[in-house]
Design an enzyme around this catalytic site. Structure first.
Site, PDB file in Angstrom:
ATOM      1  CE1 TYR A  43      -4.233   2.208   0.661  1.00  0.00           C
ATOM      2  CE2 TYR A  43      -2.562   2.558   2.834  1.00  0.00           C
ATOM      3  CZ  TYR A  43      -3.704   3.108   1.921  1.00  0.00           C
ATOM      4  OH  TYR A  43      -4.673   3.916   1.966  1.00  0.00           O
ATOM      5  CE  LYS A  74      -3.441   5.230  -1.192  1.00  0.00           C
ATOM      6  NZ  LYS A  74      -5.050   5.131  -2.152  1.00  0.00           N
TER       7      LYS A  74
HETATM    8  P1  NDP Z   1     -13.345   2.058   1.301  1.00  0.00           P
HETATM    9  O1  NDP Z   1     -13.286   0.787   1.827  1.00  0.00           O
HETATM   10  O2  NDP Z   1     -14.719   2.601   2.547  1.00  0.00           O
HETATM   11  O3  NDP Z   1     -14.220   2.672   0.357  1.00  0.00           O
HETATM   12  C1  NDP Z   1     -13.998   1.981  -1.170  1.00  0.00           C
HETATM   13  C2  NDP Z   1     -14.608   2.257  -2.189  1.00  0.00           C
HETATM   14  O4  NDP Z   1     -14.285   2.281  -3.554  1.00  0.00           O
HETATM   15  C3  NDP Z   1     -15.876   1.573  -2.486  1.00  0.00           C
HETATM   16  O5  NDP Z   1     -17.082   2.529  -3.535  1.00  0.00           O
HETATM   17  C4  NDP Z   1     -15.478   1.045  -3.295  1.00  0.00           C
HETATM   18  O6  NDP Z   1     -16.577  -0.400  -4.538  1.00  0.00           O
HETATM   19  C5  NDP Z   1     -13.950   0.930  -4.142  1.00  0.00           C
HETATM   20  N1  NDP Z   1     -13.471   0.204  -4.560  1.00  0.00           N
HETATM   21  C6  NDP Z   1     -12.694  -0.365  -4.132  1.00  0.00           C
HETATM   22  N2  NDP Z   1     -11.930  -0.932  -5.290  1.00  0.00           N
HETATM   23  C7  NDP Z   1     -12.083  -0.611  -6.241  1.00  0.00           C
HETATM   24  C8  NDP Z   1     -12.365  -1.445  -7.354  1.00  0.00           C
HETATM   25  N3  NDP Z   1     -10.038  -2.003  -7.810  1.00  0.00           N
HETATM   26  N4  NDP Z   1     -12.451  -1.126  -8.442  1.00  0.00           N
HETATM   27  C9  NDP Z   1     -12.883  -0.357  -8.375  1.00  0.00           C
HETATM   28  N5  NDP Z   1     -13.808   0.568  -7.823  1.00  0.00           N
HETATM   29  C10 NDP Z   1     -13.436   0.325  -5.761  1.00  0.00           C
HETATM   30  O7  NDP Z   1     -12.456   3.344   1.648  1.00  0.00           O
HETATM   31  P2  NDP Z   1     -12.152   4.323   2.031  1.00  0.00           P
HETATM   32  O8  NDP Z   1     -13.399   5.190   1.503  1.00  0.00           O
HETATM   33  O9  NDP Z   1     -11.872   4.453   3.705  1.00  0.00           O
HETATM   34  O10 NDP Z   1     -10.834   4.920   1.089  1.00  0.00           O
HETATM   35  C11 NDP Z   1     -10.988   5.412   0.481  1.00  0.00           C
HETATM   36  C12 NDP Z   1      -9.235   5.713  -0.936  1.00  0.00           C
HETATM   37  O11 NDP Z   1      -8.657   7.006   0.665  1.00  0.00           O
HETATM   38  C13 NDP Z   1      -8.602   4.841  -1.311  1.00  0.00           C
HETATM   39  O12 NDP Z   1      -8.219   4.859  -1.617  1.00  0.00           O
HETATM   40  C14 NDP Z   1      -7.847   4.459   0.381  1.00  0.00           C
HETATM   41  O13 NDP Z   1      -7.026   4.483   0.265  1.00  0.00           O
HETATM   42  C15 NDP Z   1      -7.955   6.557   0.865  1.00  0.00           C
HETATM   43  N6  NDP Z   1      -7.530   6.658   2.027  1.00  0.00           N
HETATM   44  C16 NDP Z   1      -8.193   5.809   3.020  1.00  0.00           C
HETATM   45  C17 NDP Z   1      -8.020   5.798   4.341  1.00  0.00           C
HETATM   46  C18 NDP Z   1      -8.402   5.790   5.967  1.00  0.00           C
HETATM   47  O14 NDP Z   1      -8.209   5.662   6.496  1.00  0.00           O
HETATM   48  N7  NDP Z   1      -9.751   5.386   5.235  1.00  0.00           N
HETATM   49  C19 NDP Z   1      -6.593   6.500   4.747  1.00  0.00           C
HETATM   50  C20 NDP Z   1      -5.808   7.181   3.468  1.00  0.00           C
HETATM   51  C21 NDP Z   1      -5.837   6.736   2.271  1.00  0.00           C
HETATM   52  P3  NDP Z   1     -17.329  -0.966  -3.659  1.00  0.00           P
HETATM   53  O15 NDP Z   1     -18.195  -0.365  -2.248  1.00  0.00           O
HETATM   54  O16 NDP Z   1     -18.613  -1.650  -4.565  1.00  0.00           O
HETATM   55  O17 NDP Z   1     -16.327  -1.912  -2.823  1.00  0.00           O
END
Ligand code: NDP
Length: 249
Positions: free
Chosen positions: A157, A161
């Protein structure tokens, strides 16, 4: 602020849950039409559709895997068909597969690189020509503080990133002359499904390390993304903004 994005179209990958959904709602609040992608959680997409129905905006949904280059082309085709243009692209879709280095398989590593880094590349490459034609655009990549300072158990990861941050800088240099800004937001510990399953002790330790002594909310991140997408940020490109409550200090 209301209507600040009226007439604009925003594409948000992973826009149906967590941070992506909060970004979609912030954009809707400002009047932007939306194309939201997701991987497969139909219930979350339906709930997102319901929440967005409170706003006077159009919202399109597209299911597919960000790791598949054909999905980016499908998103471009849908955006063109539905709206004719795309002004804002947020590369937010991402997953984790945490394991210590010595236990991490090549598949564990590659899966994260493909979903969290290659996916953003495919979308940026697909949408940049559309923005170039109008000589205007905003691209915001959702990175992580882990891409800046590393984290045990997240070699895959952190690499994805950190790569996304490098891609942000290079893309900002390439597309600047076309009137397109490219920035990254690096969240810290944000309360979403992604972090919900972490052990309670780990969550407590992370909260203790945060200067503001609380996890962030998806809306905390979405406000920063909305800023980069706004006219107020028209002379800002190639920047990485940590939205982390001070965890990186
Ligand atoms: P969630 O797991 O809550 O949501 C992820 C979203 O991305 C969902 O809509 C999911 O779709 C979609 N998704 C995941 N993988 C794919 C894929 N291969 N193709 C298409 N859509 C995909 O994640 P977060 O909201 O927590 O994270 C969002 C972003 O923020 C990410 O990039 C994460 O790395 C980054 N981030 C998050 C942090 C945290 O603490 N939460 C911290 C730092 C960065 P579905 O619902 O259909 O699975």
């Amino acid at each position: 602020m209301k209507d600040a994005l009226r007439g604009k179209t925003a594409v948000v990958t992973g826009g149906t849950r967590g941070i992506g959904r909060a970004i979609a709602l912030e954009f809707a609040e400002r009047g932007a039409d939306l194309l939201l992608t997701y991987r497969g959680n139909e219930a979350a997409a339906e709930e997102c559709r319901r929440l967005l129905s409170a706003y006077d905006v159009r919202a399109e949904f597209l299911r597919g895997d960000a790791a598949d280059p054909a999905h980016a082309e499908a998103a471009l085709a849908r955006a063109k068909e539905a709206f004719g243009h795309a002004d804002i692209l947020v590369n937010n879709a991402g997953i984790t597969r945490d394991k210590l280095l010595l236990r991490m398989s090549a598949a564990d590593f590659d899966e994260i690189i493909r979903a969290d880094l290659s996916g953003a590349f495919y979308m940026t490459r697909a949408f940049a020509p559309l923005m170039t034609k109008r000589r205007a655009g905003r691209i915001v990549n959702i990175a992580s503080v882990v891409g800046l300072r590393g984290n045990p158990g997240q070699v895959n990861y952190a690499a994805a990133k950190a790569g996304l941050i490098g891609m942000t800088l290079a893309t900002a240099k390439e597309l600047g002359s076309r009137g397109i800004t490219v920035n990254a937001v690096a969240p810290g510990y944000i309360a979403t499904d992604m972090t919900e399953g972490l052990p309670a002790a780990q969550k407590a330790a992370m909260t203790e390390a945060i200067s503001l002594k609380r996890a962030g909310t998806p809306t905390d991140v979405a406000k920063a993304v909305a800023f980069f997408a706004s006219d107020d940020a028209s002379y800002i490109t190639g920047q990485v903004l940590c939205v982390d409550g001070g965890i990186i200090l």
